[in-house]
Write a protein that holds these residues in place. Structure first.
Motif, PDB file in Angstrom:
ATOM      1  N   PRO A 283     -14.052  -2.296   0.265  1.00  0.00           N
ATOM      2  CA  PRO A 283     -13.089  -3.114  -0.485  1.00  0.00           C
ATOM      3  C   PRO A 283     -13.343  -4.601  -0.265  1.00  0.00           C
TER       4      PRO A 283
ATOM      5  N   LYS B 214      -5.682   0.826   0.553  1.00  0.00           N
ATOM      6  CA  LYS B 214      -6.030  -0.513   1.041  1.00  0.00           C
ATOM      7  C   LYS B 214      -5.421  -1.550   0.100  1.00  0.00           C
TER       8      LYS B 214
ATOM      9  N   ASN C 177      -3.905   0.194  -5.199  1.00  0.00           N
ATOM     10  CA  ASN C 177      -3.700   0.109  -3.748  1.00  0.00           C
ATOM     11  C   ASN C 177      -3.356   1.472  -3.164  1.00  0.00           C
TER      12      ASN C 177
ATOM     13  N   THR D  72      -8.365  -9.062  -0.701  1.00  0.00           N
ATOM     14  CA  THR D  72      -7.257  -8.832  -1.622  1.00  0.00           C
ATOM     15  C   THR D  72      -7.303  -9.848  -2.760  1.00  0.00           C
TER      16      THR D  72
ATOM     17  N   ILE E 264       0.876  -1.172   0.000  1.00  0.00           N
ATOM     18  CA  ILE E 264       0.000   0.000   0.000  1.00  0.00           C
ATOM     19  C   ILE E 264       0.917   1.227   0.000  1.00  0.00           C
TER      20      ILE E 264
END
Length: 342
Positions: A28, A63, A58, A31, A16
C-alpha cells in the motif's frame, strides 16, 4: 489551521472498518487524502456515492489506503437538497495541497459558493492542490476560473443553465471526465464510477472490481459513457414517434430491423426518421441503433461467460470481426481486450 489540529482531523477519518470479505494489498502507498466541500443544497446521493468506495477500499485492504475530510466553508453543518443537515469535520482552513478537493453541490450549483469559498478553491489550486467537481461542482470550479481549456462534465439536468452562465465553456455529456488531475462527474452513481476509476489507477483493476462488487456496481464501469441513455433523451423530447422507434430498437437487438422497417412501424418516412434523430439525439438512427447493440454486448461481456461469437450473434452482428471493429471504436478496446485476452 495549525499543523497539529489538521493532522488530528485527518487521523480521525483514516478509517479501517471491519468486514467479512477482504482483499489484501501487499504494497500500500501512503494514505491518499480527499476533501469533500459541501455547498448548500448539495446532492446527498452523489456525495455518499463518492465517499463510500473509499471506505470499502480501506475495509477490503485492511489498511488506510484513503482518508477523507468533509468540509464546509465555516466547519458548520450543511443542508443537503433532501433537507438533511450533514456535519462537517472542518472548515476551509483545513485544506492543504496534499488533499484532492471535490466540490459537491446541487441544482443551484452556479450560485451557492461564496466569494470566500471561491478564493479558497483558487488558492488550493494555485499552490498545487488537485480539484474536482461532483454533480454540479464543476459550476463552482468555472466560477473560480479553473475550467478554461479543460475537459469536464456536470449533471445533464444542469448543463443548459451552465452553458447560459458560461457560454465559453462546454461540458461533456459523459458520466466522468478526467483532464490531468481535474476530475468531474455527473453525480449519482457516476461518482462511484469516478472513485472506482481512481482506485483502479492506484491499486489495479482487480482490486477496483472488488470495490465495485461491494458497491453492487457494474464490475467494469465505463466512466466515459453517456450520462443519459438514448431512451431517456427521447423521453425528455416528449416525441411519441421517436420513443416508438427507440423501443423497437431495444426490442430487436438480436435480429435488428432495417431503418425502413423502423420508420414504417412508427408510421413515418425514412426521411422523417433521419430528421427526428438528428434533431433530438444529434446522431443518425443507424448510429443510435448500433450503439444500443454495442452497449448490450458490453454488458454481456462483463456479466456472462458467453463467447465473443455468441455475443456477436446475440447483438445482431453478422460476424465477430464486425463486432470487434465497432466495439473498439466505441469502447477503445476489442471484446477480447475487455476479457483480458490477446
Amino acid at each position: 489551521m495549525p499543523e497539529k489540529p489538521r493532522a488530528a482531523a485527518r487521523n480521525r477519518l483514516a478509517l479501517i472498518p471491519e468486514g467479512a470479505f477482504s482483499y489484501p494489498i501487499d504494497r500500500p502507498g501512503p494514505t491518499r487524502w480527499f476533501g469533500f466541500l459541501l455547498l448548500p443544497e448539495f446532492t446527498l446521493l452523489a456525495f455518499s456515492s463518492a465517499i463510500d468506495p473509499l471506505r470499502i477500499a480501506n475495509q477490503l485492504a485492511g489498511k488506510p489506503l484513503y482518508g477523507w475530510l468533509v468540509l464546509s466553508e465555516d466547519g458548520q453543518p450543511v443542508p443537503a437538497s433532501a433537507g438533511l443537515e450533514i456535519s462537517a469535520q472542518a472548515g476551509l482552513e483545513a485544506l492543504d495541497p496534499g488533499v484532492h478537493l471535490f466540490v459537491c453541490s446541487g441544482n443551484r450549483g452556479t450560485e451557492v459558493a461564496t466569494d470566500r469559498a471561491l478564493a479558497a478553491i483558487r488558492k488550493h489550486s494555485r499552490f498545487g492542490g488537485a480539484v474536482g467537481g461532483i454533480c454540479t461542482g464543476a459550476a463552482t470550479l468555472a466560477r473560480a476560473g479553473l475550467l478554461d481549456g479543460k475537459r469536464f462534465t456536470l449533471h445533464w439536468e444542469n448543463q443548459p443553465g451552465f452553458t447560459e452562465a458560461f457560454p465559453d465553456l462546454e461540458p461533456s455529456s459523459t458520466r466522468v471526465e478526467r483532464d490531468g488531475t481535474l476530475l468531474t462527474c455527473g453525480g449519482g452513481s457516476a461518482a462511484t464510477d469516478m472513485m472506482v476509476d481512481i482506485i483502479a489507477a492506484d491499486y489495479g483493476r482487480d482490486f477496483a472490481i472488488a470495490v465495485a462488487d461491494m458497491c453492487l456496481n457494474a464490475p467494469a464501469p465505463a466512466p466515459d459513457r453517456e450520462q443519459r441513455s438514448s431512451i431517456a433523451k427521447a423521453i425528455s423530447s416528449r416525441n411519441a414517434r421517436l420513443l416508438h422507434v427507440l423501443r423497437s430498437m431495444y426490442a430487436h437487438i438480436e435480429e435488428p430491423l432495417t431503418l425502413d422497417g423502423l420508420a414504417e412501424n412508427a408510421g413515418i418516412s425514412r426521411r422523417q426518421l433521419e430528421r427526428l434523430f438528428r434533431l433530438f439525439l444529434k446522431e443518425s438512427p443507424a448510429t443510435t441503433y448500433r450503439n444500443i447493440r454495442l452497449d448490450r454486448a458490453h454488458s454481456l461481456l462483463a456479466e456472462t461467460d458467453m463467447s465473443v461469437m455468441e455475443i456477436a450473434l446475440a447483438t445482431g452482428f453478422s460476424d465477430v470481426a464486425l463486432l470487434a471493429r465497432h466495439y473498439k471504436a466505441r469502447f477503445g478496446q476489442t471484446p477480447y481486450g475487455k476479457r483480458g485476452k490477446k
